[in-house]
Write an enzyme that holds these catalytic residues in place. Sequence first.
Site, PDB file in Angstrom:
ATOM      1  N   ARG A 179       0.853  -1.209   0.000  1.00  0.00           N
ATOM      2  CA  ARG A 179       0.000   0.000   0.000  1.00  0.00           C
ATOM      3  C   ARG A 179       0.884   1.253   0.000  1.00  0.00           C
ATOM      4  O   ARG A 179       0.499   2.293  -0.529  1.00  0.00           O
ATOM      5  CB  ARG A 179      -0.966  -0.007   1.184  1.00  0.00           C
ATOM      6  CG  ARG A 179      -1.843   1.217   1.268  1.00  0.00           C
ATOM      7  CD  ARG A 179      -3.188   1.009   1.972  1.00  0.00           C
ATOM      8  NE  ARG A 179      -3.146   0.104   3.091  1.00  0.00           N
ATOM      9  CZ  ARG A 179      -2.725   0.377   4.313  1.00  0.00           C
ATOM     10  NH1 ARG A 179      -2.279   1.584   4.596  1.00  0.00           N
ATOM     11  NH2 ARG A 179      -2.733  -0.534   5.271  1.00  0.00           N
TER      12      ARG A 179
ATOM     13  N   TYR B 184     -16.058  16.512 -16.168  1.00  0.00           N
ATOM     14  CA  TYR B 184     -16.458  15.104 -16.133  1.00  0.00           C
ATOM     15  C   TYR B 184     -17.528  14.894 -15.049  1.00  0.00           C
ATOM     16  O   TYR B 184     -17.367  15.335 -13.905  1.00  0.00           O
ATOM     17  CB  TYR B 184     -15.222  14.235 -15.868  1.00  0.00           C
ATOM     18  CG  TYR B 184     -15.563  12.810 -15.601  1.00  0.00           C
ATOM     19  CD1 TYR B 184     -16.309  12.068 -16.523  1.00  0.00           C
ATOM     20  CD2 TYR B 184     -15.186  12.181 -14.421  1.00  0.00           C
ATOM     21  CE1 TYR B 184     -16.658  10.744 -16.269  1.00  0.00           C
ATOM     22  CE2 TYR B 184     -15.513  10.860 -14.167  1.00  0.00           C
ATOM     23  CZ  TYR B 184     -16.257  10.155 -15.095  1.00  0.00           C
ATOM     24  OH  TYR B 184     -16.604   8.851 -14.837  1.00  0.00           O
TER      25      TYR B 184
ATOM     26  N   ASP C  19      -7.064  18.444 -14.161  1.00  0.00           N
ATOM     27  CA  ASP C  19      -7.330  17.129 -14.742  1.00  0.00           C
ATOM     28  C   ASP C  19      -6.849  17.181 -16.190  1.00  0.00           C
ATOM     29  O   ASP C  19      -7.452  17.835 -17.033  1.00  0.00           O
ATOM     30  CB  ASP C  19      -8.835  16.823 -14.646  1.00  0.00           C
ATOM     31  CG  ASP C  19      -9.187  15.437 -15.186  1.00  0.00           C
ATOM     32  OD1 ASP C  19      -8.409  14.897 -15.980  1.00  0.00           O
ATOM     33  OD2 ASP C  19     -10.263  14.925 -14.812  1.00  0.00           O
TER      34      ASP C  19
ATOM     35  N   LYS D 160      -7.590   6.211 -19.713  1.00  0.00           N
ATOM     36  CA  LYS D 160      -7.817   6.800 -21.042  1.00  0.00           C
ATOM     37  C   LYS D 160      -6.534   6.720 -21.883  1.00  0.00           C
ATOM     38  O   LYS D 160      -6.061   5.654 -22.145  1.00  0.00           O
ATOM     39  CB  LYS D 160      -8.318   8.244 -20.894  1.00  0.00           C
ATOM     40  CG  LYS D 160      -9.404   8.423 -19.813  1.00  0.00           C
ATOM     41  CD  LYS D 160     -10.640   7.609 -20.105  1.00  0.00           C
ATOM     42  CE  LYS D 160     -11.793   7.986 -19.205  1.00  0.00           C
ATOM     43  NZ  LYS D 160     -12.291   6.970 -18.328  1.00  0.00           N
TER      44      LYS D 160
HETATM   45  C1  LIG Z   1     -11.782  13.854 -17.619  1.00  0.00           C
HETATM   46  C2  LIG Z   1     -11.933  12.654 -16.728  1.00  0.00           C
HETATM   47  N1  LIG Z   1     -11.455  12.704 -15.484  1.00  0.00           N
HETATM   48  C3  LIG Z   1     -11.579  11.657 -14.640  1.00  0.00           C
HETATM   49  C4  LIG Z   1     -12.230  10.504 -15.017  1.00  0.00           C
HETATM   50  C5  LIG Z   1     -12.375   9.382 -14.046  1.00  0.00           C
HETATM   51  O1  LIG Z   1     -11.458   8.378 -14.298  1.00  0.00           O
HETATM   52  P1  LIG Z   1     -11.680   6.827 -13.970  1.00  0.00           P
HETATM   53  O2  LIG Z   1     -12.842   6.364 -14.775  1.00  0.00           O
HETATM   54  O3  LIG Z   1     -10.379   6.194 -14.333  1.00  0.00           O
HETATM   55  O4  LIG Z   1     -11.974   6.730 -12.510  1.00  0.00           O
HETATM   56  C6  LIG Z   1     -12.745  10.413 -16.310  1.00  0.00           C
HETATM   57  C7  LIG Z   1     -13.443   9.190 -16.730  1.00  0.00           C
HETATM   58  O5  LIG Z   1     -14.121   9.184 -17.750  1.00  0.00           O
HETATM   59  C8  LIG Z   1     -12.604  11.524 -17.186  1.00  0.00           C
HETATM   60  O6  LIG Z   1     -13.077  11.509 -18.436  1.00  0.00           O
END
Ligand SMILES: Cc1ncc(COP(=O)(O)O)c(C=O)c1O
Length: 387
Positions: free
Chosen positions: A53, A105, A178, A203
């Site tokens: 961890r 998101y 992000d 992604k």
């Molecule tokens: C811009 C963005 N940030 C964060 C996330 C969340 O990521 P995860 O699905 O890996 O938890 C996503 C998921 O689609 C996303 O498109």
Amino acid sequence: MNDSDIEHKLATRCIHAGDTVDAATGAVMPAIATSTIYRQSAFNEPGEHIYARASNPTRDALERCVAELESGVRGLAFASGMAATANVLELLDAGDHMIAPTSIYGGSLRLFRQVRTRTSALEFSFVDFSDPANVEQAIKSNTRLIWIETPTNPLLNIIDIEATAALARAHDILIAVDNTFATPCVQRPLEAGCDIVMHSTTKYLGGHSDALGGLIVVADEQLGKQLASLRSAVGGVAGPFDAYLVLRGIKTLALRMERHQANAMTVAKWLADRPQAERVYYPGLDEHPRHEIATRQMDGYGGVVSFVLRGGLGEVGAFLNALRVFTLAESLGGVESLVGHPATMSHSSLPAEERAKLGITDNLIRLSVGIEHVDDLLADLDLALDM
Ligand SMILES: Cc1ncc(COP(=O)(O)O)c(C=O)c1O
């Protein structure tokens, strides 16, 4: 690569960053280290690793790699993008205030509004970042964090990273970005003065739709220590198999992004000329309201294109069901082209009236443009638009 190395181009760094060659065996790719525990050589003499961890060699290799690509000092890998975002919020105390854009998101909005207001008593202001005055006006005495996403999911809004970072700095507020849609090949927010970069590695970084993960990278050692300690306490770490897959995916990131972006530009321009497309959202188009900022802060415009299909849910269903190369599925950033319907998929957790207010209408379609031959993508869209 060593400090003594000359500065290599990003495409080279994607392959070599993080010094992943195993010093003991010479293995060019790191082993997938599955052990959760590490022997201590003697009483009170722990080695480099203690318990999975806290650290794991495969995860460490991924963290070094992305830290280098994002021009940061430390990376931390998580079990998902949401676990990474949640870990950033652990920096805040109950009652602290955060500012975020109105349209990002849907999962981040759900975490902020439906979870952390209740469990951590965090306060949020959601503002339109296209005017910095809106952000400045939202700052309060208890504001600790500005959270941005650019380009945003699903409307491809562009936020001026440098200007927002300067504002945050002037008020001594942390700023996190992000960077999932852009990747470090396209923009590096830490270089523009931000404190934290976050990725859903599910992604583009993973790139093959086969590993769930998240990452944060920071520009400051002390902040990195604090976040690592919080991660150890909360526990949402990436497993070694997923860390390995993301590390492997990153080797081809620069090459993939080139093709994603070239294909997305072609698709966006093509769609803009189709009468069935009422509106196309892509920062690479001259008519995008923030095209100039995107051109300044990005190296390319990303691989996601959204558009409004003329008609209602009937037309949307016919279009989505007719596609053969684009797969109807959640997520984005894999080598394969995907199509999504934000109102019923990525943004379904937002109330309908709010989606409508933001422009996430029932006829909005999001394309994650893959790296197939672009002629096949256009032919697929052409057939489906005629349904
Ligand atoms: C811009 C963005 N940030 C964060 C996330 C969340 O990521 P995860 O699905 O890996 O938890 C996503 C998921 O689609 C996303 O498109």
